[in-house]
Write an enzyme that holds these catalytic residues in place. Structure first.
Site, PDB file in Angstrom:
ATOM      1  CE  LYS A  84      -3.852  -2.320   2.209  1.00 27.23           C
ATOM      2  NZ  LYS A  84      -4.474  -2.761   3.449  1.00 27.23           N
ATOM      3  CD  GLN A  95      -3.636  -4.263   6.744  1.00 25.50           C
ATOM      4  OE1 GLN A  95      -3.526  -3.325   5.964  1.00 25.50           O
ATOM      5  NE2 GLN A  95      -4.246  -5.386   6.418  1.00 25.50           N
ATOM      6  CG  ASP A 124      -9.877  -0.017   4.634  1.00 20.75           C
ATOM      7  OD1 ASP A 124      -9.613  -0.332   3.460  1.00 20.75           O
ATOM      8  OD2 ASP A 124      -9.357  -0.578   5.618  1.00 20.75           O
TER       9      ASP A 124
END
Ligand code: NDP
Length: 300
Positions: free
Chosen positions: A53, A97, A120
């Site tokens: 990422k 995460q 997200d």
């Protein structure tokens, strides 16, 4: 019949190129999109995802940053980091995460994110916006990537019967939210199956499009499909394979070899949906940066 391969590598590159162009346009206005990933603990798979990422965000022209915290981090300490990032105008997108260590409740952390930085798409505000069909929310990256793959390969979902296998908040449920919206990329009739669904193949045999997001290899086989169905395999499973150097390889939830004989189009694993997730994350981040500028043009 041999199904056409849906190439997630090619489509994700196209998206990343588009994101890079939008980053360049923002840079010309003095704005560098900032994506900060927070990694708590030392889960090996998460570390790989996070590195990718950061690397891809920098390649697109963003300021990609990773904050690494020890596995012993308390919930309060993590929430303090989220608060700081929420308040930082140079940070447009925040991603915590998952999975988190067990002393931290993931929903508490997700709810603490500023919804306009939740790239997200897991904050309840964004989940609600996607369900309502409001375009300024952020859709979760994996289902949004699936929707884009279908569009790029000319699969019209309008009036089609889509069977989604899996009801997680990350894939199955938001996938259904996207596909039932009126308009392009939506207008589908959706069935969601899960572990309590009796006779899965009764459903899949009636599907024009099957989307598997289960986490179990071989969940869908060719004999469970209607001839000509489009098959999207979200699953990523590591199985033992002594013929490979590492002794393991990745497979999806679909038995690719049998399914490709019945399907008209199919995603491979790897090289299908997995490639799309980070590309859509970058796309959400550049949009967050665009939306941070008053009266900016929002390109989608
Ligand atoms: P979850 O474990 O959260 O959800 C799995 C779902 O599958 C559950 O709803 C479960 O039902 C259902 N299920 C389990 N067994 C069966 C069965 N025998 N028949 C029908 N349904 C079943 O997984 P995720 O949604 O997070 O991920 C699914 C897969 O997608 C994983 O392989 C994951 O690695 C992959 N993934 C890939 C991504 C990518 O970038 N390509 C991103 C995210 C995930 P129930 O709810 O009843 O337990």
């Amino acid at each position: 019949m041999h199904a056409e391969l849906i190439d997630g590598v090619a489509v994700s590159k196209k998206i990343r190129d588009e994101v890079a162009a939008r980053c360049a346009a923002l840079a010309a206005r003095g704005v560098v999109p900032g994506l900060t990933v927070v990694l708590v603990g030392d889960d090996a798979a998460s570390a790989v995802y996070v590195r990718n990422k950061e690397k891809q965000s920098v390649e697109a022209g963003m300021k990609g940053e990773t904050i690494r915290l020890p596995a012993s981090t308390s919930q309060e300490e993590l929430l303090a980091v989220v608060d700081r990032l929420n308040a930082d105008p140079a940070v447009h997108g925040i991603l915590v995460q998952m999975p988190l260590p067990k002393q931290i409740d993931p929903q508490t952390v997700i709810r603490r994110l500023a919804p306009h930085k939740d790239v997200d798409g897991f904050h309840p505000v964004n989940v609600g916006k996607v369900l309502i069909g409001e375009k300024d929310g952020f859709a979760p990256c994996t289902p949004a990537g699936v929707q884009m793959l279908l569009q790029e390969y000319g699969v019209d979902t309008g009036g089609k019967h889509v069977v989604i296998i899996g009801r997680s908040n990350i894939v199955g449920k938001p996938m259904a939210s996207l596909l039932i919206q009126p308009g392009k990329g939506g207008d589908a009739t959706v069935t969601i199956c899960h572990s309590r669904t009796p006779d899965l193949s009764w459903h899949t045999k009636r599907a024009d499009i099957v989307i598997a997001a289960v986490g179990r290899p071989g969940t869908v086989t060719g004999d469970m499909l209607k001839p000509g169905a489009v098959v999207i395999d979200v699953g990523i499973n590591r199985i033992a394979d002594p013929t490979t150097k590492s002794g393991a390889r990745l497979v999806g939830d679909v038995d690719f070899e049998s399914a490709r004989l019945t399907a008209s189009k199919i995603t491979p694993v790897p090289g299908g949906v997995g490639q799309m997730t980070i590309a859509l994350l970058l796309r959400n981040t550049v949009r967050a940066a665009e939306q941070s500028i008053p009266a900016a043009t929002v390109a989608g």
